[in-house]
Design an enzyme around this catalytic site. Structure first.
Site, PDB file in Angstrom:
ATOM      1  N   ASP A 120     -45.623 -12.175 -17.068  1.00  0.00           N
ATOM      2  CA  ASP A 120     -45.832 -12.145 -15.626  1.00  0.00           C
ATOM      3  C   ASP A 120     -44.579 -12.415 -14.803  1.00  0.00           C
ATOM      4  OD1 ASP A 120     -45.581 -14.778 -16.325  1.00  0.00           O
ATOM      5  OD2 ASP A 120     -47.251 -15.505 -15.098  1.00  0.00           O
ATOM      6  N   GLU A 121     -43.395 -12.327 -15.401  1.00  0.00           N
ATOM      7  CA  GLU A 121     -42.190 -12.546 -14.605  1.00  0.00           C
ATOM      8  C   GLU A 121     -40.997 -11.813 -15.198  1.00  0.00           C
ATOM      9  OE1 GLU A 121     -40.443 -16.525 -14.682  1.00  0.00           O
ATOM     10  OE2 GLU A 121     -41.823 -17.042 -16.307  1.00  0.00           O
TER      11      GLU A 121
END
Length: 409
Positions: A120-121
């Site tokens: 998610d990053e």
């Protein structure tokens, strides 16, 4: 990645000068929970926890649940005690992978200099995209809007001159925000933070520094390096002193060069109509070609993937002159699909992939002047989509048919 302390008193506006701030850190907000809410919009605004119902730990929690003290990695029993009114949802990891892939593909369209940190990053170095897309802060705004519009989840973005500060900025931008830390404000931003915000400062290190009266980044930066060497050791002391002074020489490290670029569509109902399948190929071919152009790549093999209703899956591929033109990709993909018999119970999944990639500056061997014109036209379409959104412009055949749009699978 560090889950360092945030400062509730930290300023949310450090100015608008993004010159030299080419590093972006893009972080999905409460990612697992946000993905679950795509299928449960009725739960928006309510405290939601993702994890095991009875045992296990919290994987993610909405900000409404976090207000009660719930956080990831907390035992589920503790989370339920803190927030008994929360709705607990079982995790769906396939969905997280699918949505993450879609987000990362959006990021990859901006620049190939992307370092995926987790599901998610990611970090991006947009220095090579400024002439094409505008200054870094504008690129950050475009990315947040695209992720919100095309994926349906929020993203926070930090913009800074270094990876470390960009990461801190995205953390302080949450939830669903953007924070630019101008190069000239880097030290001021850092010195307003608690020492626990620094990478590598966990509970034990923070307690050790506290014994010497070092509780803020500003105090650590003002501490003689030799003192830090004595307290923490030479390597750790030097690293933390550099970070506290705004020094972080690390560059964004892209993953290994992609061997292929592709997209897949899983249909909501099995498809038996060959014309519909060809329309999907049309959309997919142009999507893949746009990603090739964005990454500065060409491909020499086109492949299709077909999964039938009984889950039997086949692939077919064919060599082609080097290309990044959707028209060329489509021509090969259609000819490959023509050789596949569509059974009476239909097709469940269809995908297009371009393989044997190479840098475009190595030379694209166009066959006709017409090919050059097509590439120019498709590049112009890329520019319009970047400015007005992916749905702003597309092949007319898709608009006439209203074809189901691909879900990235």
């Amino acid at each position: 990645m560090s889950r360092g302390e945030r400062s509730a008193e930290a300023r949310r506006d450090w100015g608008t000068d993004d010159a030299g701030c080419s590093i972006l850190h893009v972080d999905m907000d409460a990612f697992f929970a946000a993905v679950e809410l795509l299928d449960r919009p009725d739960l928006l605004g309510r405290p939601v926890i993702v994890g095991g119902e009875q045992r296990g730990v919290v994987l993610s929690a909405t900000y409404e649940a976090r207000e009660f003290g719930v956080h990831s990695a907390m035992p589920m029993s503790r989370a339920r005690a803190l927030c008994p009114q929360a709705v607990v949802l079982a995790p769906h990891h396939d969905s997280y992978t699918r949505v993450s892939r879609h987000v990362m593909e959006i990021l990859a369209e901006v620049t190939p200099v992307m370092e995926k940190v987790s599901i998610d990053e990611a970090f991006l170095d947009v220095s090579g995209a400024v002439r094409r897309l505008g200054p870094p802060a504008a690129i950050a705004r475009q990315l947040r809007e695209r992720i919100r519009t095309e994926v349906g989840i929020p993203a926070s973005v930090g913009v800074a001159a270094t990876k470390f500060v960009a990461k801190l900025a995205s953390s302080h931008a949450k939830p669903d925000g953007l924070l630019l830390v101008p190069r000239a404000q880097t030290v001021h931003f850092l010195h307003a933070l608690p020492v626990g915000a620094l990478w590598g400062v966990g509970d034990k290190t923070r307690e050790r520094l506290h014994r010497y009266g070092i509780d803020t980044v500003a105090t650590l930066a003002a501490t003689p390096v030799r003192t830090l060497h004595r307290i923490l050791g030479v390597a750790a002391g030097q690293r933390l002193h550099d970070l506290a002074s705004g020094r972080d020489p690390r560059s964004v490290e892209p993953e290994r060069v992609e061997k292929s670029v592709g997209t897949e569509t899983t249909f909501s109902a099995d498809v038996t109509d060959r014309a519909t399948l060809e329309a999907v190929l049309l959309d997919q071919s142009h999507r893949v070609a746009a990603r090739l152009r964005a990454a500065g790549l060409v491909g020499r093999t086109v492949a299709i993937k077909v999964r039938f209703a009984d889950f039997r899956t086949i692939t077919r591929s064919r060599a082609t002159p080097a290309t990044d033109v959707g028209h060329d990709v489509l021509g090969v993909a259609r000819s490959l699909l023509a050789e596949v018999a569509v059974p009476a119970d239909g097709v469940r999944l269809l995908g297009v992939r371009v393989e044997q990639l190479a840098p475009a500056d190595g030379g694209v061997q166009l066959r006709l002047d017409e090919d050059d014109q097509r590439r120019d036209a498709e590049a112009a379409m890329d520019s319009i989509r970047r400015r007005f959104g992916a749905a702003a412009l597309g092949p007319a055949a898709l608009l006439r048919r209203g074809t189901e749009q691909p879900g990235e699978g």
